[in-house]
Design an enzyme around this catalytic site. Structure first.
Site, short mmCIF file in Angstrom:
data_model
loop_
_atom_site.label_atom_id
_atom_site.label_comp_id
_atom_site.label_asym_id
_atom_site.label_seq_id
_atom_site.Cartn_x
_atom_site.Cartn_y
_atom_site.Cartn_z
N SER A 62 64.64 42.43 41.11
CA SER A 62 64.55 43.89 41.16
C SER A 62 63.13 44.43 41.16
CB SER A 62 65.34 44.50 40.00
OG SER A 62 66.72 44.35 40.21
N LYS A 65 62.26 46.52 44.19
CA LYS A 65 62.61 47.93 44.44
C LYS A 65 61.39 48.79 44.74
CE LYS A 65 66.98 48.09 41.85
NZ LYS A 65 67.24 46.64 41.72
#
Length: 518
Positions: A62, A65
């Site tokens: 992540s 992102k």
């Protein structure tokens, strides 16, 4: 600030293999654009005896992102440029559709799509393809709060962003990242590899020193929400790029890390793929990443031009290690909380009827409680007879009610104590029209079990545990993404005659999914 206490920092880093036990990892500290510390240890592959190095690539999950949002800002401009495209993408919505800026800031109110894969019957080690992601996201009709009012982590926000970016530019996100981000930042080996099954340069491990370490199996395809693989040296280059461009008014990281607010003007904890934190009065920006077998975290303190990076090929607490490294670099001593003795009146389960969320509290000893509310348990310090707090949550107890506050999420809930026994008449089949998915509950030998069925398959049976009258918990500790959704809360509804008519299923990542009894 004074110079970094390098001996203290080095002592912390060299103790990481003992304090965060696992196969291997890599860490770095960067200040003023220069490498203060760069260290790798252990093995990238235990069976092959392949050593971990600063050049070893790992999934950053992540942490990707922020790079998706960087492409958005660099190639397209402000998020509002894609609002009409988002309206076409979420064409099943009747009202309350989020804006693209809400997606970037995790304020969309969309339920997390990895959590929803559980409700749609996905196997933890199953294959998840791009068309299945769009199938799931484009069938959504509702949010679990009004967009812009709260914060809730949602991987689907960034999956949708990736689709919109590719549609608008006519180019792949992989090519855009390579050209517009990795090349200017000199991230020489960073690459978008959406299919987790294809990455084999380093092995991620499930388990611990009690159960042993086993190679983790991942077969999902992700894009925008994760998917980048990079080495420690690549991540160092990103921090150096941030430092080089710090005075540029239109600099990419300055735009990414600008403060954000909720619709009511309250400060928000997240923006453009970056989490905002504070330590010792210093603002931090960064992000963590997780997949089965992998954990990573980066933090940047712009005021002091310091960055810390932690990358593990096991499921250790990289976020904790990165924050402690930052505190050591900033010269911030460990906090010494004052704790009170736990009052037994805290312990038990508490329900918020409006959201269907359940707070479970148990004694953890030493003036602390173990709380289960979000994706994983958190330790709370008891600061007074009726007050407790963690880094995320504040609790104030008033008899049979707890006032729960998560300031960063703009969330305030009244939690009511659950009293009494749960009735066992919940077996049956239940249907979610929005997800076109079923929940099957059965009773075997006096114990209740549940399974999810949908377009992704039929799940294993999971045991249910009663929390109170018509409230049950269904723990799911392994799913396609990591960490797993944790405990699903099941709140049953009855008609005037006392017959079960339906159930609200939810967790922090995906609240308020309505099922009717068939």
């Amino acid at each position: 600030m004074p110079n970094i206490d390098l001996p203290t920092l080095e002592a912390f880093v060299h103790a990481i293999p003992q304090n965060y036990k696992g196969p291997g990892g890599a860490v770095a500290v960067v200040r003023n654009g220069e490498i203060v510390l760069r260290h790798a240890w252990g093995f990238a592959d235990l069976a092959a005896r392949k050593a971990m190095t600063p050049e070893t690539r790992m999934p950053i999950c992540s942490v990707s992102k922020q790079f998706t949002c960087a492409v958005l800002l660099d190639c397209i401009g402000e998020p509002e440029m894609l609002d009409s495209a988002l309206a076409a993408y979420l064409d099943q919505f009747e009202d309350g559709r989020p804006a693209v800026r809400d997606l970037c800031n995790n304020q969309s109110g969309l339920r997390d799509y990895w959590a929803l894969t559980v409700l749609c019957g996905a196997a933890p080690e199953g294959i998840f393809l791009p068309d299945q992601a769009q199938n799931l996201l484009r069938r959504l009709k509702t949010t679990h709060f009004a967009p812009g009012t709260h914060y809730s982590y949602c991987n689907g926000n960034f999956r949708i962003l990736a689709d919109l970016i590719e549609q608008h530019t006519g180019r792949s996100l992989a090519d855009l990242l390579a050209e517009r981000i990795f090349a200017p930042a000199a991230m020489k080996t960073a690459e978008l590899i959406p299919d987790t099954a294809l990455f084999n340069e380093c092995t991620g491990y499930e388990g611990d020193t009690v159960r042993g370490f086993l190679p983790a199996i991942n077969r999902i395809h992700w894009l925008g929400d994760a998917g980048i693989c990079a080495s420690l040296d690549d991540m160092i280059a990103w921090e150096q790029f941030i430092d080089r461009t710090r005075h540029d008014e239109n600099g990419l990281y300055r735009r990414l890390s600008s403060p954000q607010t909720f619709a009511d003007g309250a400060p928000a904890p997240y923006g453009f793929g970056l989490k905002f934190e504070e330590t010792g009065g210093k603002r931090l920006t960064g992000h963590g990443g997780a997949l089965r077998g992998w954990r990573c975290q980066r933090w940047h303190c712009a005021d002091e031009r310091i960055s810390t990076i932690v990358m593990f090929n096991f499921e250790g607490n990289a976020s904790d290690a990165a924050l402690k490294m930052m505190n050591a670099a900033l010269g911030i001593p460990p906090a010494k909380p004052v704790r009170a003795q736990a009052n037994p009146g805290w312990f038990g389960s508490w329900l918020n009827p409006e959201t269907g969320l359940v707070l479970s509290l148990e004694d953890a000893g030493g003036g602390r409680m173990k709380a289960r509310f979000g994706t994983g348990p958190e330790k709370m310090d008891i600061s007074g007879e009726n007050e407790a707090q963690s880094s995320m949550t504040t609790l104030r107890r008033d008899g049979d009610m707890i006032h729960l506050a998560r300031k960063d999420e703009n969330l305030h809930l009244a939690m009511h104590r659950l009293k009494g026994e749960a009735r066992q008449d919940i077996a049956g089949r239940y249907r979610s029209d929005e997800l076109e998915a079923d929940l099957l509950l059965v009773s075997e030998g006096g114990a209740i079990y549940g399974a999810f069925e949908g377009f992704l398959g039929k799940s294993d049976m999971y045991p249910l545990y009663a929390a109170g009258p018509d409230v049950w918990l269904l723990p799911v500790q392994r799913s396609m993404d990591a960490p797993s959704p944790g405990e699903w809360k099941l709140v049953f509804h009855r008609d005037a005659a006392g017959r079960i008519t339906g159930v609200t299923v939810g967790c922090w990542l995906a609240r308020g999914v309505e099922y009717k009894r068939l």
